[in-house]
Design a protein around this motif. Structure first.
Motif, PDB file in Angstrom:
ATOM      1  N   ALA A 134      64.216   7.643  65.376  1.00  0.00           N
ATOM      2  CA  ALA A 134      65.766   7.684  65.009  1.00  0.00           C
ATOM      3  C   ALA A 134      65.704   6.747  63.697  1.00  0.00           C
ATOM      4  O   ALA A 134      66.353   6.981  62.579  1.00  0.00           O
ATOM      5  CB  ALA A 134      66.453   7.116  66.007  1.00  0.00           C
ATOM      6  N   GLN A 135      65.155   5.554  63.660  1.00  0.00           N
ATOM      7  CA  GLN A 135      65.145   4.542  62.535  1.00  0.00           C
ATOM      8  C   GLN A 135      64.700   5.242  61.145  1.00  0.00           C
ATOM      9  O   GLN A 135      65.372   5.107  60.246  1.00  0.00           O
ATOM     10  CB  GLN A 135      64.984   3.274  62.876  1.00  0.00           C
ATOM     11  N   THR A 136      63.350   5.734  61.503  1.00  0.00           N
ATOM     12  CA  THR A 136      62.834   6.252  60.104  1.00  0.00           C
ATOM     13  C   THR A 136      63.506   7.485  59.459  1.00  0.00           C
ATOM     14  O   THR A 136      63.390   7.606  58.254  1.00  0.00           O
ATOM     15  CB  THR A 136      61.504   6.554  60.575  1.00  0.00           C
ATOM     16  N   PHE A 137      63.903   8.350  60.503  1.00  0.00           N
ATOM     17  CA  PHE A 137      64.722   9.520  59.914  1.00  0.00           C
ATOM     18  C   PHE A 137      65.773   8.899  59.220  1.00  0.00           C
ATOM     19  O   PHE A 137      66.084   9.386  58.133  1.00  0.00           O
ATOM     20  CB  PHE A 137      65.247  10.369  60.988  1.00  0.00           C
ATOM     21  N   GLY A 138      66.510   8.109  59.620  1.00  0.00           N
ATOM     22  CA  GLY A 138      67.962   7.818  59.221  1.00  0.00           C
ATOM     23  C   GLY A 138      67.533   6.887  57.824  1.00  0.00           C
ATOM     24  O   GLY A 138      68.092   6.975  56.608  1.00  0.00           O
ATOM     25  N   SER A 154      68.526  -5.476  59.919  1.00  0.00           N
ATOM     26  CA  SER A 154      68.676  -6.557  60.787  1.00  0.00           C
ATOM     27  C   SER A 154      68.511  -6.194  62.258  1.00  0.00           C
ATOM     28  O   SER A 154      68.080  -6.766  63.370  1.00  0.00           O
ATOM     29  CB  SER A 154      70.181  -7.248  60.889  1.00  0.00           C
ATOM     30  N   GLY A 155      68.811  -4.596  62.574  1.00  0.00           N
ATOM     31  CA  GLY A 155      68.368  -4.105  63.918  1.00  0.00           C
ATOM     32  C   GLY A 155      67.260  -3.224  64.175  1.00  0.00           C
ATOM     33  O   GLY A 155      66.119  -3.610  64.180  1.00  0.00           O
ATOM     34  N   PRO A 156      67.367  -1.876  64.358  1.00  0.00           N
ATOM     35  CA  PRO A 156      66.203  -1.044  64.227  1.00  0.00           C
ATOM     36  C   PRO A 156      65.187  -1.206  63.560  1.00  0.00           C
ATOM     37  O   PRO A 156      63.960  -1.095  63.648  1.00  0.00           O
ATOM     38  CB  PRO A 156      66.751   0.198  64.299  1.00  0.00           C
ATOM     39  N   GLY A 212      72.535  -2.436  65.777  1.00  0.00           N
ATOM     40  CA  GLY A 212      72.129  -1.798  64.297  1.00  0.00           C
ATOM     41  C   GLY A 212      72.324  -0.330  64.393  1.00  0.00           C
ATOM     42  O   GLY A 212      72.965   0.264  63.594  1.00  0.00           O
ATOM     43  N   PHE A 213      72.070   0.527  65.531  1.00  0.00           N
ATOM     44  CA  PHE A 213      72.355   1.756  65.706  1.00  0.00           C
ATOM     45  C   PHE A 213      73.607   2.154  65.741  1.00  0.00           C
ATOM     46  O   PHE A 213      74.255   3.013  64.943  1.00  0.00           O
ATOM     47  CB  PHE A 213      71.529   2.277  66.931  1.00  0.00           C
ATOM     48  N   ALA A 214      74.430   1.223  66.319  1.00  0.00           N
ATOM     49  CA  ALA A 214      75.946   1.698  66.625  1.00  0.00           C
ATOM     50  C   ALA A 214      76.530   1.443  64.940  1.00  0.00           C
ATOM     51  O   ALA A 214      77.564   2.251  64.758  1.00  0.00           O
ATOM     52  CB  ALA A 214      76.642   0.688  67.690  1.00  0.00           C
ATOM     53  N   VAL A 215      76.102   0.283  64.361  1.00  0.00           N
ATOM     54  CA  VAL A 215      77.014   0.106  62.823  1.00  0.00           C
ATOM     55  C   VAL A 215      76.640   1.342  62.039  1.00  0.00           C
ATOM     56  O   VAL A 215      77.345   1.917  61.179  1.00  0.00           O
ATOM     57  CB  VAL A 215      76.210  -1.151  62.343  1.00  0.00           C
TER      58      VAL A 215
END
Length: 487
Positions: A291-295, A392-394, A353-356
């Motif tokens: 999820a984090q790397t795709f975004g 700061s998050g994912p 982090g994901f929510a923001v």
């Protein structure tokens, strides 16, 4: 640190691999060389980010020089990620089998050769080859760098495993900022008619820090004492503790030497990650990483494309905005991620982090292609919020899920599997983003928004906190229980 010679200090007896790990985890072992090893490991992360970012701005010039279609541009951009897939899978295995030091040194050679090869590439095919080679080095580096950060850090408190594994995030964004600083400097130094060569100088410069690390390796770099001890070489582990930490470690006469199982090979190494006690962690870490790397790949590496095409800004504004977004939002977010790693934990920081990120992407999709300056500034702020939340998050803490969930004997394999598999997601993002942005325009943000949404679902499925977790101690207890049950 005491100036007393190591041999004259009070001896610390080592009887097992667990003693070595506990000595490091407790913080009782502290040394300047150990801190330098952490900095050198972060230097490897710096190179990873610099090399991955170095073509972000120049892809437009590469398309013109080599006459590339959108699919061709996607192939050039994604080739480094394809190399990283195989580099991470193989590197993770090699890190656990051959040790952290050997793989780290091989990485630096990969970076030097591939950076120079890319800078001198005469055509698309050669460029893709060396970008693939560069990606292979990047893929190998992540498992070894994260293993160093985890195994040369204490379990809790200042300089803990949680904060140092999170430190990879600001190191990453400092590198991307440094890359844009190099681009900006070259933009003003080179004559206008030679601006098409910016990408070659930028990529080639990546060989410089790799050479610096190679030059200082003999003085500071060392093997992980925990890895050496788990290989049954307590004498070597004690020697590392004496050199890197200044601890007068001595192997006790009644020391328990346990050699690693020789039959673990290939897929069996990966199969450990799916044992019942690790399976849920492995899947969660993988989904969070995907999820984090795709975004991140879509937004951060596509930043120049977003600013130049969707926000319709010129070359200098594109470079400046990319630099400011990395320095002001991403680096700041990464530093906050380190500071809050022990206090808030990886789960909470990643969830926020994901929510923001989800909110930012929805805002960007709703703004579309702004026609007024105010909307352009608002869109850039939304991009900044995305990058702050990522750093700061994912972006900071998904490495904690991948590296701190496993004991020393499995750490390299766990990180390598996680990195290699999630690189599939980054490859898709790098390949399809130029195509999607060309066809969907600002509508591409709706597609990217699926990534943080997937991350939130994975976090809600299992509230697992890796920060402060002593995986080696739990594994040792499990092995003792298993031995007792079979005796």
């Amino acid at each position: 640190m005491s100036t007393q010679p190591v041999a004259e200090r009070e001896p610390v007896l080592i009887r097992s691999a667990r003693d070595v790990t506990e000595l490091v985890n407790s913080g009782a072992a502290r040394g300047s060389h150990a801190k330098m090893i952490v900095l050198l490991a972060l230097g490897g992360i710096f190179l990873d980010a610099y090399d991955l970012t170095s073509l972000a701005y120049g892809i437009t010039d590469i398309k013109q020089q080599f006459g590339l279609s959108p699919a061709g541009a996607g192939a050039v951009t994604a080739s480094i990620s394809v190399g990283a897939i195989f580099g991470a899978w193989l590197g993770g295995l090699l890190v656990d089998r051959l040790g952290r030091y050997r793989v780290f040194m091989a990485d630096m050679l990969f970076f030097v050769v591939s950076a120079l090869g890319c800078a001198l590439a005469p055509n698309m095919e050669v460029l893709i080859f060396f970008r693939f080679l560069m990606g292979f080095g990047v893929g190998m580096d992540i498992p070894v760098a994260m293993a160093f950060l985890a195994e040369f850090s204490r379990l809790k408190g200042k300089g803990s495993k949680g904060s140092r594994t999170a430190a990879w995030s600001p190191a990453w964004y400092v590198a991307t900022s440094g890359c844009y600083l190099v681009i900006m400097a070259l933009y003003f130094v080179l004559p206008d008619e030679h601006h098409g060569l910016l990408w070659r100088f930028t990529v080639g410069f990546g060989a410089v820090p790799a050479l610096v690390i190679l030059l200082v390796r003999n003085k500071y770099m060392n093997e992980s004492p925990s890895w050496a001890a788990n290989q049954g070489d307590l004498e070597r582990a004690a020697k590392i503790l004496r050199k890197s930490y200044g601890v007068n470690a001595v192997v006790a006469p009644d020391a328990e030497v346990v050699k690693p199982q020789a039959e673990r090979r290939g897929l069996r190494d990966f199969a450990q990650l799916f044992q019942p006690r690790y399976r849920a962690r492995t899947f969660q870490a993988l989904v969070i990483g995907l999820a984090q790397t795709f975004g991140y790949n879509a937004v951060a590496y596509g930043l120049p494309i977003i600013i130049a095409s969707i926000l319709a800004q010129g070359a200098l504004n594109t470079i400046t905005a990319s630099l400011v977004l990395n320095l002001v939002f991403a680096v700041t977010g990464g530093l906050l991620g380190i500071r809050l790693a022990n206090r808030a934990g990886a789960w909470k920081m990643t969830f926020i982090g994901f929510a923001v990120q989800l909110t930012s992407l929805v805002v960007l999709a709703l703004i579309g292609k702004p026609s007024a300056t105010a909307y352009v500034l608002f869109a850039i702020f939304a991009l900044g919020a995305f990058m702050f939340a990522q750093a700061s998050g994912p972006g900071a803490h998904f490495m904690s899920f991948a590296s701190l969930s496993y004991p020393t004997t499995m750490r390299g394999t766990g990180i390598g599997f996680n990195q290699g598999t999630l690189r599939v997601g980054s490859t898709l993002a790098l390949f399809f983003f130029p195509v999607l942005s060309a066809s969907l325009g600002s509508g591409v943000f709706w597609v990217i928004a699926l990534a943080p949404l997937m991350g939130l679902v994975a976090l809600l499925a299992k509230r697992w906190e890796p920060v402060g977790y002593d995986a080696d101690a739990i594994e040792a207890e499990w092995q003792q229980e298993k031995a007792a049950a079979t005796s």
